[in-house]
Write a protein that holds these residues in place. Structure first.
Motif, short mmCIF file in Angstrom:
data_model
loop_
_atom_site.label_atom_id
_atom_site.label_comp_id
_atom_site.label_asym_id
_atom_site.label_seq_id
_atom_site.Cartn_x
_atom_site.Cartn_y
_atom_site.Cartn_z
N GLN A 128 31.36 4.32 4.22
CA GLN A 128 30.69 3.24 3.78
C GLN A 128 30.91 2.91 2.32
OE1 GLN A 128 27.19 2.61 5.38
NE2 GLN A 128 27.81 2.06 7.54
N GLN A 129 30.46 4.44 1.72
CA GLN A 129 30.43 4.44 0.07
C GLN A 129 31.73 4.15 -0.49
OE1 GLN A 129 28.62 8.21 -0.48
NE2 GLN A 129 26.59 7.56 -0.13
N GLN A 130 32.86 4.39 0.16
CA GLN A 130 34.13 4.67 -0.56
C GLN A 130 35.02 3.43 -0.16
OE1 GLN A 130 36.26 8.20 0.61
NE2 GLN A 130 34.95 9.56 -0.49
N GLU A 131 34.52 2.37 0.74
CA GLU A 131 35.20 1.29 1.18
C GLU A 131 35.49 0.39 -0.33
OE1 GLU A 131 34.48 -2.41 3.89
OE2 GLU A 131 33.30 -0.85 4.19
N GLY A 132 36.72 0.05 -0.44
CA GLY A 132 37.35 -0.69 -1.14
C GLY A 132 37.70 0.12 -2.87
N LYS A 133 37.24 1.38 -2.72
CA LYS A 133 37.75 2.19 -3.81
C LYS A 133 39.02 2.72 -4.01
CE LYS A 133 35.74 6.29 -6.28
NZ LYS A 133 34.92 7.22 -6.32
N VAL A 134 39.51 2.54 -4.99
CA VAL A 134 40.97 2.95 -5.02
C VAL A 134 41.11 3.98 -6.32
CG1 VAL A 134 43.52 2.37 -5.72
CG2 VAL A 134 41.95 0.82 -4.32
N THR A 135 41.71 4.99 -5.75
CA THR A 135 41.72 6.08 -6.91
C THR A 135 43.22 6.55 -7.09
OG1 THR A 135 39.69 7.06 -6.45
CG2 THR A 135 41.03 8.47 -7.74
N VAL A 136 43.88 6.53 -8.22
CA VAL A 136 45.16 6.80 -8.68
C VAL A 136 45.26 8.23 -9.52
CG1 VAL A 136 47.23 6.40 -9.69
CG2 VAL A 136 46.12 4.63 -8.46
N LYS A 137 45.80 9.36 -8.92
CA LYS A 137 45.86 10.50 -9.44
C LYS A 137 47.23 10.72 -9.97
CE LYS A 137 42.42 12.71 -6.58
NZ LYS A 137 41.97 13.73 -5.63
N LYS A 138 47.35 11.20 -11.26
CA LYS A 138 48.47 11.61 -12.01
C LYS A 138 48.79 12.87 -12.12
CE LYS A 138 49.14 7.19 -14.26
NZ LYS A 138 49.57 6.47 -15.56
N ASN A 139 49.81 13.52 -11.98
CA ASN A 139 50.23 14.66 -12.21
C ASN A 139 50.60 15.24 -13.70
OD1 ASN A 139 50.56 17.42 -12.14
ND2 ASN A 139 52.24 17.54 -10.22
N THR A 140 49.66 15.37 -14.28
CA THR A 140 49.85 15.56 -15.81
C THR A 140 50.78 16.95 -16.37
OG1 THR A 140 48.10 16.78 -16.27
CG2 THR A 140 47.94 14.49 -16.38
#
Length: 88
Positions: free
Chosen positions: A54-66
């Motif tokens: 429920q806490q993470q609903e709608g949350k989008v995270t993009v991780k880039k490999n640096t």
């Protein structure tokens, strides 16, 4: 020698029946407590998972490999373009 053997057999039979009677009285209690504890742990895990979802609903995270890729290693998703001619 015969008396010692008879005492040993008597004690073994006595301990066998004593443990058998105690096991019938105590073992169900121990198993019941173990099952209750496992049910409580499962319920807590389910509740924690639902709260996290429920806490993470709608949350989008993009991780880039640096980090730079090493030049000698080719990722399996990448490939080289090879130009070729058809020979007749």
């Amino acid at each position: 020698m015969l008396v010692g053997l008879l005492k040993t057999i008597f004690f073994l039979i006595t301990f066998y029946y004593l443990f058998k009677i105690i096991g019938r009285l105590v073992l169900p209690y121990i198993l019941k407590k173990g099952v209750e504890r496992m049910q409580q742990q499962q319920q807590n895990a389910t509740t924690n998972y639902q709260q996290k979802a429920q806490q993470q609903e709608g949350k989008v995270t993009v991780k880039k490999n640096t980090q730079k890729k090493s030049s000698g290693v080719v990722d399996e998703n990448e490939g080289e373009y090879v130009d070729f001619e058809e020979v007749k």
